[in-house]
Scaffold this active site. Structure first.
Site, short mmCIF file in Angstrom:
data_model
loop_
_atom_site.label_atom_id
_atom_site.label_comp_id
_atom_site.label_asym_id
_atom_site.label_seq_id
_atom_site.Cartn_x
_atom_site.Cartn_y
_atom_site.Cartn_z
N GLY A 17 0.82 -1.21 0.00
CA GLY A 17 0.00 0.00 0.00
C GLY A 17 0.86 1.26 0.00
NE ARG A 78 -1.70 -4.69 -2.17
CZ ARG A 78 -1.46 -4.26 -0.95
NH1 ARG A 78 -0.43 -4.73 -0.28
NH2 ARG A 78 -2.24 -3.36 -0.39
CG ASP A 109 5.57 -6.68 8.98
OD1 ASP A 109 6.67 -6.13 9.14
OD2 ASP A 109 4.76 -6.87 9.90
CB THR A 131 2.83 0.54 6.39
OG1 THR A 131 1.48 0.23 6.73
CG2 THR A 131 3.70 0.30 7.61
CG ASP A 133 -2.23 -0.22 8.18
OD1 ASP A 133 -3.14 0.61 8.22
OD2 ASP A 133 -2.16 -1.12 7.32
CG ASP A 135 1.09 -2.90 10.25
OD1 ASP A 135 1.96 -2.20 9.68
OD2 ASP A 135 0.34 -3.67 9.62
NE ARG A 177 -7.69 -5.71 4.42
CZ ARG A 177 -6.86 -5.24 3.47
NH1 ARG A 177 -5.62 -5.66 3.41
NH2 ARG A 177 -7.29 -4.38 2.56
#
Length: 332
Positions: A17, A78, A109, A131, A133, A135, A177
């Protein structure tokens, strides 16, 4: 781990992303490499572009006027084929064919897992965490989070205004997500009455309904629920809550607007520093590393250790998010 030979050409790609600040990181990688006498190549469309040999030479001019732009000038995609051993071997061969002996991978990741595979096949690789996120466990900061969370916060402020005017319940769905950091930060920053995180939500909707009814009795004119994408189903949830409470309830899904926009100062500075450090790490003779920010310092980690780390929601922040949004005492 130490690289086996001198680095002469470094490639850079963005994968997964997109995140605001990726262009600042690309710019830093390219210009830091050029300043060290290294030939720089850009790989378009992530690992997919690598396998399709969409590889270009990059100069300082190519990254001019990009630091303030969102998205990624190298594009991203992707790539299912790169998850296979055959695809990874072909990717390594293509790097060798184009003289790429060092690679900077900007992403999350999944992108780092690809870098790890290439490094195992002899391509010196370093990951830069990009990212929204937040995360990635090895680092306290990921490029794009600050911009994304501010974009979401400002949008939620606007929804709150109209929610108050109509005395309604608003469910606002933010990205995340598998990680609830955007939801948690927005929940605290926007004073949300309820925050639903993938890591924490127990799917007890009745508890939310009771909370809404109790708050309305105490005079609250609106009720904001921040819902992480990983919970989702905001429209259906809104219908159920309206049916149960009799209070008009609307769902707003912020979606990909959180990925776009001009990066904040923080994202530009962190991205620039991390991108430059990635080049320095490669030129020090290291490979299989991930750049991170830890305890106020920019550092590099072993990629295997980084991918094995687990990250959890800060318990104290989650606990205070509820108490700070309920501005009444137990005696009310």
């Amino acid at each position: 781990m130490t690289a086996k030979k001198e680095i002469k050409t470094i490639g850079v790609l963005t994968s997964g992303g997109d995140a605001p600040g990726m262009n600042a990181a690309i710019r830093a990688v390219v210009r830091r490499g050029l300043s060290k006498g290294i030939k720089m190549k850009g790989i378009l469309k992530g690992y997919n572009g690598l396998l399709n040999e969409e590889i270009i030479d990059m100069t300082a001019v190519d990254v001019s006027d990009t630091i303030q732009k969102g998205g990624t000038i190298l594009y991203t995609a992707r790539c299912a084929e790169f998850r296979t051993e055959e695809g990874q071997k072909r990717g390594a061969e293509i790097c060798r064919k184009h003289g790429i002996d060092g690679l900077v991978v900007i992403g999350g990741d999944g992108s780092f897992a690809g870098a790890q595979k290439l490094a195992n096949l002899g391509i010196n690789a370093v990951g830069v965490p990009g990212t929204i996120d937040l995360d990635i466990a090895c680092t306290e900061y990921t490029i794009g989070f600050d911009t994304a969370v501010n974009t979401a916060m400002e949008a939620i402020d606007k929804v709150r205004d109209t929610s108050t005017s109509h005395e309604r319940v608003s469910i606002i769905e933010v990205m995340g997500r598998n990680a609830g950091y955007i939801a948690l930060w927005c929940g605290i920053a926007n004073g949300a009455e309820d925050i639903l995180l993938p890591e924490k939500y127990d799917y007890d909707e009745q508890k939310i309904i009771n909370n809404i009814i109790e708050n309305r009795k105490k005079g609250k004119k609106h009720h904001i629920i921040i819902n992480a994408e990983g919970i989702g189903h905001s429209q259906a949830m809104a219908k159920r809550i309206e049916a149960a409470t009799g209070i008009e309830t609307r769902a707003t899904i912020l979606g990909h607007m959180q990925r776009g926009g001009s990066p904040t100062c923080k994202d530009r500075v962190y991205a620039s520093t991390m991108g430059a450090l990635a080049v320095d790490v490669l030129l020090e003779g290291k490979t299989k590393r991930v750049i991170g920010y830890k305890n106020g310092e920019y550092v590099d980690f072993d990629i295997n250790e980084a991918l094995a780390m687990q990250k959890s929601i800060p318990e104290y922040q989650y606990e205070i998010s509820y108490s700070l949004s309920h501005n009444y005492s137990k005696n009310d």
